[in-house]
Motif scaffolding. Structure first.
Motif, PDB file in Angstrom:
ATOM      1  N   ARG A  26      33.697  49.799  38.498  1.00  0.00           N
ATOM      2  CA  ARG A  26      34.218  48.457  38.810  1.00  0.00           C
ATOM      3  C   ARG A  26      34.990  48.474  40.123  1.00  0.00           C
ATOM      4  O   ARG A  26      34.873  47.554  40.935  1.00  0.00           O
ATOM      5  N   PHE A  27      35.778  49.525  40.351  1.00  0.00           N
ATOM      6  CA  PHE A  27      36.529  49.637  41.595  1.00  0.00           C
ATOM      7  C   PHE A  27      35.589  49.738  42.788  1.00  0.00           C
ATOM      8  O   PHE A  27      35.783  49.066  43.802  1.00  0.00           O
ATOM      9  N   GLN A  28      34.545  50.558  42.671  1.00  0.00           N
ATOM     10  CA  GLN A  28      33.583  50.706  43.760  1.00  0.00           C
ATOM     11  C   GLN A  28      32.871  49.384  44.048  1.00  0.00           C
ATOM     12  O   GLN A  28      32.634  49.034  45.211  1.00  0.00           O
ATOM     13  N   GLN A  29      32.547  48.639  43.004  1.00  0.00           N
ATOM     14  CA  GLN A  29      31.907  47.334  43.195  1.00  0.00           C
ATOM     15  C   GLN A  29      32.855  46.373  43.915  1.00  0.00           C
ATOM     16  O   GLN A  29      32.438  45.620  44.792  1.00  0.00           O
ATOM     17  N   LEU A  30      34.129  46.423  43.541  1.00  0.00           N
ATOM     18  CA  LEU A  30      35.127  45.564  44.173  1.00  0.00           C
ATOM     19  C   LEU A  30      35.283  45.916  45.650  1.00  0.00           C
ATOM     20  O   LEU A  30      35.329  45.028  46.506  1.00  0.00           O
ATOM     21  N   VAL A  31      35.348  47.204  45.965  1.00  0.00           N
ATOM     22  CA  VAL A  31      35.467  47.632  47.359  1.00  0.00           C
ATOM     23  C   VAL A  31      34.234  47.196  48.149  1.00  0.00           C
ATOM     24  O   VAL A  31      34.351  46.695  49.276  1.00  0.00           O
ATOM     25  N   HIS A  32      33.064  47.357  47.555  1.00  0.00           N
ATOM     26  CA  HIS A  32      31.831  46.941  48.230  1.00  0.00           C
ATOM     27  C   HIS A  32      31.848  45.437  48.504  1.00  0.00           C
ATOM     28  O   HIS A  32      31.530  44.987  49.617  1.00  0.00           O
ATOM     29  N   GLN A  33      32.238  44.673  47.500  1.00  0.00           N
ATOM     30  CA  GLN A  33      32.284  43.214  47.653  1.00  0.00           C
ATOM     31  C   GLN A  33      33.294  42.819  48.730  1.00  0.00           C
ATOM     32  O   GLN A  33      33.015  41.976  49.582  1.00  0.00           O
ATOM     33  N   MET A  34      34.475  43.457  48.692  1.00  0.00           N
ATOM     34  CA  MET A  34      35.517  43.152  49.668  1.00  0.00           C
ATOM     35  C   MET A  34      35.041  43.500  51.078  1.00  0.00           C
ATOM     36  O   MET A  34      35.235  42.726  52.015  1.00  0.00           O
ATOM     37  N   THR A  35      34.407  44.647  51.218  1.00  0.00           N
ATOM     38  CA  THR A  35      33.904  45.065  52.528  1.00  0.00           C
ATOM     39  C   THR A  35      32.887  44.069  53.054  1.00  0.00           C
ATOM     40  O   THR A  35      32.940  43.659  54.228  1.00  0.00           O
ATOM     41  N   GLU A  36      31.989  43.644  52.197  1.00  0.00           N
ATOM     42  CA  GLU A  36      30.955  42.697  52.605  1.00  0.00           C
ATOM     43  C   GLU A  36      31.562  41.361  53.036  1.00  0.00           C
ATOM     44  O   GLU A  36      31.230  40.830  54.097  1.00  0.00           O
ATOM     45  N   VAL A  37      32.490  40.845  52.230  1.00  0.00           N
ATOM     46  CA  VAL A  37      33.115  39.554  52.538  1.00  0.00           C
ATOM     47  C   VAL A  37      33.898  39.637  53.849  1.00  0.00           C
ATOM     48  O   VAL A  37      33.743  38.792  54.744  1.00  0.00           O
ATOM     49  N   CYS A  61      42.213  39.660  55.544  1.00  0.00           N
ATOM     50  CA  CYS A  61      41.125  39.437  54.589  1.00  0.00           C
ATOM     51  C   CYS A  61      41.291  40.352  53.373  1.00  0.00           C
ATOM     52  O   CYS A  61      41.193  39.900  52.231  1.00  0.00           O
ATOM     53  N   VAL A  62      41.535  41.626  53.621  1.00  0.00           N
ATOM     54  CA  VAL A  62      41.701  42.583  52.524  1.00  0.00           C
ATOM     55  C   VAL A  62      42.915  42.207  51.671  1.00  0.00           C
ATOM     56  O   VAL A  62      42.843  42.209  50.441  1.00  0.00           O
ATOM     57  N   GLU A  63      44.018  41.852  52.310  1.00  0.00           N
ATOM     58  CA  GLU A  63      45.221  41.474  51.549  1.00  0.00           C
ATOM     59  C   GLU A  63      44.960  40.241  50.690  1.00  0.00           C
ATOM     60  O   GLU A  63      45.376  40.180  49.539  1.00  0.00           O
ATOM     61  N   ARG A  64      44.273  39.236  51.239  1.00  0.00           N
ATOM     62  CA  ARG A  64      43.959  38.033  50.460  1.00  0.00           C
ATOM     63  C   ARG A  64      43.006  38.360  49.323  1.00  0.00           C
ATOM     64  O   ARG A  64      43.122  37.828  48.224  1.00  0.00           O
ATOM     65  N   PHE A  65      42.050  39.232  49.591  1.00  0.00           N
ATOM     66  CA  PHE A  65      41.085  39.623  48.564  1.00  0.00           C
ATOM     67  C   PHE A  65      41.810  40.315  47.410  1.00  0.00           C
ATOM     68  O   PHE A  65      41.570  40.018  46.239  1.00  0.00           O
ATOM     69  N   ILE A  66      42.726  41.219  47.737  1.00  0.00           N
ATOM     70  CA  ILE A  66      43.499  41.926  46.704  1.00  0.00           C
ATOM     71  C   ILE A  66      44.379  40.948  45.947  1.00  0.00           C
ATOM     72  O   ILE A  66      44.443  40.981  44.709  1.00  0.00           O
TER      73      ILE A  66
END
Length: 92
Positions: A26-37, A61-66
């Motif tokens: 789940r963490f890897q999927q979240l990082v992938h999604q965040m990177t893409e966005v 972007c990363v801070e807002r995503f988190i």
């Protein structure tokens, strides 16, 4: 004991391993999604190095995503707790 009941009494170490691996996935999927966005939002033209505007965009972007992910998780936990306490009060 039949085979169906054995699944319910699986080895606790195995269950913990599976849960940890699921969390990693789940963490890897979240990082992938965040990177893409954030890449789509902030990267105009890839180059050998990030300019300050692009770097600031990535950080924001990363801070807002988190923040958003944490907000959603907290909201889901609240909703789940509300459902449990509602179910408990209905069964009394």
């Amino acid at each position: 004991m039949n085979m169906e009941n054995q699944g319910a009494t699986a080895d606790p170490q195995l269950q913990q391993f599976i849960e940890i691996e699921s969390q990693k996935q789940r963490f890897q999927q979240l990082v992938h999604q965040m990177t893409e966005v954030c890449w789509e939002k902030c990267m105009d033209k890839p180059g050998p190095k990030l300019d300050s505007r692009t770097e600031i965009c990535f950080v924001n972007c990363v801070e807002r995503f988190i923040d958003t992910s944490q907000f959603i998780l907290n909201r889901l936990e609240q909703t789940q707790r509300s459902k449990v306490s509602f179910s408990e009060s209905m069964s009394e």
